[in-house]
Design a protein around this motif. Structure first.
Motif, PDB file in Angstrom:
ATOM      1  N   GLU A  22      34.370  40.002  37.549  1.00 13.28           N
ATOM      2  CA  GLU A  22      33.501  40.041  36.373  1.00 13.28           C
ATOM      3  C   GLU A  22      32.720  38.740  36.215  1.00 13.28           C
ATOM      4  O   GLU A  22      32.418  38.299  35.108  1.00 13.28           O
ATOM      5  CB  GLU A  22      34.308  40.336  35.109  1.00 13.28           C
ATOM      6  N   ARG A  25      27.774  40.671  34.983  1.00 14.80           N
ATOM      7  CA  ARG A  25      27.844  42.019  34.410  1.00 14.80           C
ATOM      8  C   ARG A  25      27.758  43.048  35.520  1.00 14.80           C
ATOM      9  O   ARG A  25      27.040  42.854  36.511  1.00 14.80           O
ATOM     10  CB  ARG A  25      26.688  42.238  33.430  1.00 14.80           C
ATOM     11  N   ASP A  27      26.371  45.992  35.695  1.00 19.99           N
ATOM     12  CA  ASP A  27      25.057  46.572  35.938  1.00 19.99           C
ATOM     13  C   ASP A  27      24.154  45.593  36.678  1.00 19.99           C
ATOM     14  O   ASP A  27      23.358  45.986  37.540  1.00 19.99           O
ATOM     15  CB  ASP A  27      24.407  47.029  34.636  1.00 19.99           C
ATOM     16  N   ASP A 320      31.323  45.904  27.652  1.00 19.98           N
ATOM     17  CA  ASP A 320      29.980  45.797  28.234  1.00 19.98           C
ATOM     18  C   ASP A 320      28.873  45.699  27.184  1.00 19.98           C
ATOM     19  O   ASP A 320      27.734  46.075  27.439  1.00 19.98           O
ATOM     20  CB  ASP A 320      29.683  46.991  29.159  1.00 19.98           C
ATOM     21  N   ASP A 324      29.664  40.704  24.784  1.00 18.03           N
ATOM     22  CA  ASP A 324      30.769  40.573  25.737  1.00 18.03           C
ATOM     23  C   ASP A 324      30.443  39.436  26.711  1.00 18.03           C
ATOM     24  O   ASP A 324      29.413  39.452  27.379  1.00 18.03           O
ATOM     25  CB  ASP A 324      30.947  41.897  26.496  1.00 18.03           C
ATOM     26  N   GLN A 450      23.679  50.408  30.243  1.00 14.59           N
ATOM     27  CA  GLN A 450      24.399  49.673  31.280  1.00 14.59           C
ATOM     28  C   GLN A 450      24.959  50.645  32.321  1.00 14.59           C
ATOM     29  O   GLN A 450      24.899  50.386  33.523  1.00 14.59           O
ATOM     30  CB  GLN A 450      25.531  48.843  30.681  1.00 14.59           C
ATOM     31  N   SER A 506      34.961  49.233  37.854  1.00 18.22           N
ATOM     32  CA  SER A 506      34.332  50.430  37.278  1.00 18.22           C
ATOM     33  C   SER A 506      34.720  51.686  38.042  1.00 18.22           C
ATOM     34  O   SER A 506      34.656  51.722  39.278  1.00 18.22           O
ATOM     35  CB  SER A 506      32.813  50.254  37.305  1.00 18.22           C
ATOM     36  N   GLN A 551      37.351  52.442  29.694  1.00 22.24           N
ATOM     37  CA  GLN A 551      36.806  51.897  28.446  1.00 22.24           C
ATOM     38  C   GLN A 551      37.635  52.259  27.226  1.00 22.24           C
ATOM     39  O   GLN A 551      37.771  51.454  26.301  1.00 22.24           O
ATOM     40  CB  GLN A 551      35.360  52.368  28.246  1.00 22.24           C
TER      41      GLN A 551
END
Length: 592
Positions: A22, A25, A27, A320, A324, A450, A506, A551
């Protein structure tokens, strides 16, 4: 091995490392990979940008709008109110009804949205019934995940893998094709959470007020401006007291009347009482200042901090979101949100000092003091999920029936293959806007951009792996390693690999990377690739081991005062059970 393949494999490793760490981000990582693939010439601009027009990307965007329509009608809230009453009668019945209700909703609308609405309702219901929130919120999250694998539109990952299957010449996933195994998952999961899971979940009782729960009393006090103080007759914007990075002035009282939180033009007068939040060191500095009279005997509680003009609320930092990974200073939190952060709960620990420099993390629970008339603004903002059950937003109950009809039409036209899912979803989203059930503004805000950019960007990596032979190479390695153990071992290997990767990065990215490999591996062995692709689909939404793997887990993590180990303790056996069931039943429902 060509240089193009070496670059693509290196970018794949880099993407996985960045997803897990991380450092950026997710995306942004996806878009960075997409840009590098086009700059190096491995992909043409048409190939690199194809993800933006992919049917899965468009369908998922439309489904966000459909979910928002049902949310605005108050359907979820209506069911939540009924459950709240049931909790006062029977814990087991209420838990069964809650997981059943959440399951039905999560099979057809975005499960993160369902959990977001149920979270404050269940928190309030558990408090009223004197049941620990830790006993309620983890089952809430898990139930939403169970149901997500019952229908094609249950999660964005299902739609994504269906699109990948279509690209590989396979029939896409049917609307209810996943239901046989999905319902087994749901049934086993509910029974587990009501029995074994209930025993394994911690029970952290808390009848404390918010100020007691967040232990903020030592960091709150009131001071009086003396006539000789430097800040007397000085505007707040220029006063030295207001320049301190370690102090927040929450409220100003003059002649017994609250003036609210001070704006820069407010001139302090002798006798003004300032209610402040500060670090321990900052409060000690004030105590040494003879021109500021402190009330050392004061111990502020919820009652003093909540008045007609202001309220105390708990809010969870959404995964996200725009805040964040940012510090309060970076985003000028107090100015942007008209709220002061009194304390932060993170992974079971409380943070009080140097809050302005503390980088917020998804799942952090913030104790906020904010003007009462600003609560609705916080609730509407996508950065937060307000946990406190107060000032809940208004719903448009009169639009419930039209919204249900449109959503049902989307599901049925796709289920009976009258229209492709992308066409029915887009038509449904457009109809909701035209019928004014959802405004254009709300429709745009409902879409998790995102996720859209993540999918569009990372799909380009999948194209590059296919184009350069990377998928074939990885598939050959897996079949060569596990081939001697038979098809079932290979199927199990893909399921377990997906589950483990989803625990740390993800689930959409995991599915994009592994689904083509699983399909190619099955084809290389002369097997039907369908059960292998579906193994990736089920596993990507069935990792319960960590609070960061999905999430909905992140949302309940801080709000339920869970520790990381709680998810490992409760989720590991459940993940193992689901894996065993999947490896057993996938070849039964979809023969290899």
């Amino acid at each position: 091995m060509s240089w193009e393949l070496i670059v693509v494999l290196a970018l794949t490793v880099l993407a996985v490392v960045l997803f897990v760490s991380e450092a950026l981000r997710i995306d942004l990582v996806a878009l960075l990979v997409m840009a590098l693939l086009m700059v190096t010439g491995i992909l043409t601009p048409e190939e690199g940008l194809r993800g933006f027009s992919n049917s899965a990307t468009i369908t998922i965007a439309a489904m966000f709008v459909l979910s928002e329509a049902l949310r605005q009608t108050g359907l979820v809230r209506l069911l939540g109110d009924k459950l709240s009453q049931l909790f006062k009668q029977s814990y087991k019945k209420a838990m069964s009804a809650m997981m059943g209700g959440v399951g039905v909703l999560s099979a057809f609308i975005n499960n993160t949205g369902v959990v977001a609405i149920f979270l404050p309702i269940m928190t309030g219901a558990s408090r009223d019934a004197r049941i620990s929130a830790t006993k309620v919120l983890m089952p809430l999250s898990f139930a939403a995940m169970f149901a997500g694998v019952c229908t094609l539109i249950g999660t964005s990952t299902n739609i994504l893998v269906s699109s990948i299957m279509d690209d590989h010449g396979m029939a896409p996933i049917g609307m209810f094709e996943m239901a046989p195994l999905g319902l087994v998952f749901f049934g086993v999961g509910v029974v587990y959470m009501l029995t074994v899971g209930d025993r394994l979940m911690p029970e952290r009782e808390s009848d404390e007020s918010l100020t007691e729960s967040f232990e903020v009393a030592p960091f709150l006090t009131e001071i009086e401006i003396m006539p000789t103080a430097q800040s007397a007759y000085v505007a707040c914007g220029k006063a030295k007291l207001c320049e301190s990075q370690d102090i927040d002035i929450l409220e100003v009282f003059r002649d017994g009347t609250s003036l609210g939180s001070p704006d820069p033009d407010l001139v302090f007068e002798p006798g003004d009482i300032l209610r402040i939040r500060g670090s321990a060191e900052a409060i000690r500095d004030i105590e040494r200042n003879v021109n500021l009279k402190i009330r050392p005997e004061l111990e502020l509680s919820d009652t003093e901090l909540e008045a007609e003009e202001s309220s105390l609320i708990e809010a969870v930092v959404a995964p996200d979101s725009v805040i964040d990974g940012k510090s309060l200073n970076e985003i000028d939190f107090a100015e942007q949100f008209t709220a002061y952060v009194l304390a932060i709960r993170r992974e079971g620990e409380l943070l009080h000092d140097n809050l302005l420099d503390e980088k917020l993390e998804a799942g952090d629970v913030l104790l906020l003091q904010t003007p009462t008339d600003k609560i609705a603004q916080l609730q509407r903002h996508s950065a937060f999920l307000v946990v406190s059950e107060l000032g809940l937003p208004e719903y448009h109950r009169e639009m419930l029936i039209p919204a249900l009809i449109i959503v049902a039409a989307v599901v049925l036209t796709a289920a009976f293959e009258l229209l492709p899912i992308v066409v029915s979803a887009v038509c449904g989203a457009v109809l909701l806007v035209v019928a004014r059930i959802v405004s254009v503004k709300d429709a745009y805000e409902a879409i998790n951009w995102q996720v859209i950019f993540l999918l569009a960007g990372i799909l380009s990596l999948g194209v590059a792996l296919e184009k350069t032979g990377g998928v074939d190479l990885i598939a050959e390695f897996i079949t060569g390693t596990l081939g001697n153990w038979g098809p079932t071992a290979i199927l199990a290997g893909f399921y377990v690999a997906t589950t483990l990767l989803t625990s740390i990065m993800s689930n959409q990215a995991t599915a994009i990377l592994l689904a083509p490999v699983a399909i190619d591996a099955a084809n290389a062995l002369g097997l039907d690739p369908r059960p292998f692709a579906l193994a990736i689909t089920f596993a990507a939404s069935a990792s319960f081991i960590t609070p960061i793997g999905y999430q909905t887990n992140t949302l309940v993590y801080g709000a339920g005062q869970y520790k990381f180990a709680d998810f490992i303790k409760v989720g590991s056996p459940l993940t193992f059970i689901f894996a065993a069931i999947a490896v057993w039943l996938l070849p039964v429902f979809w023969p290899m």
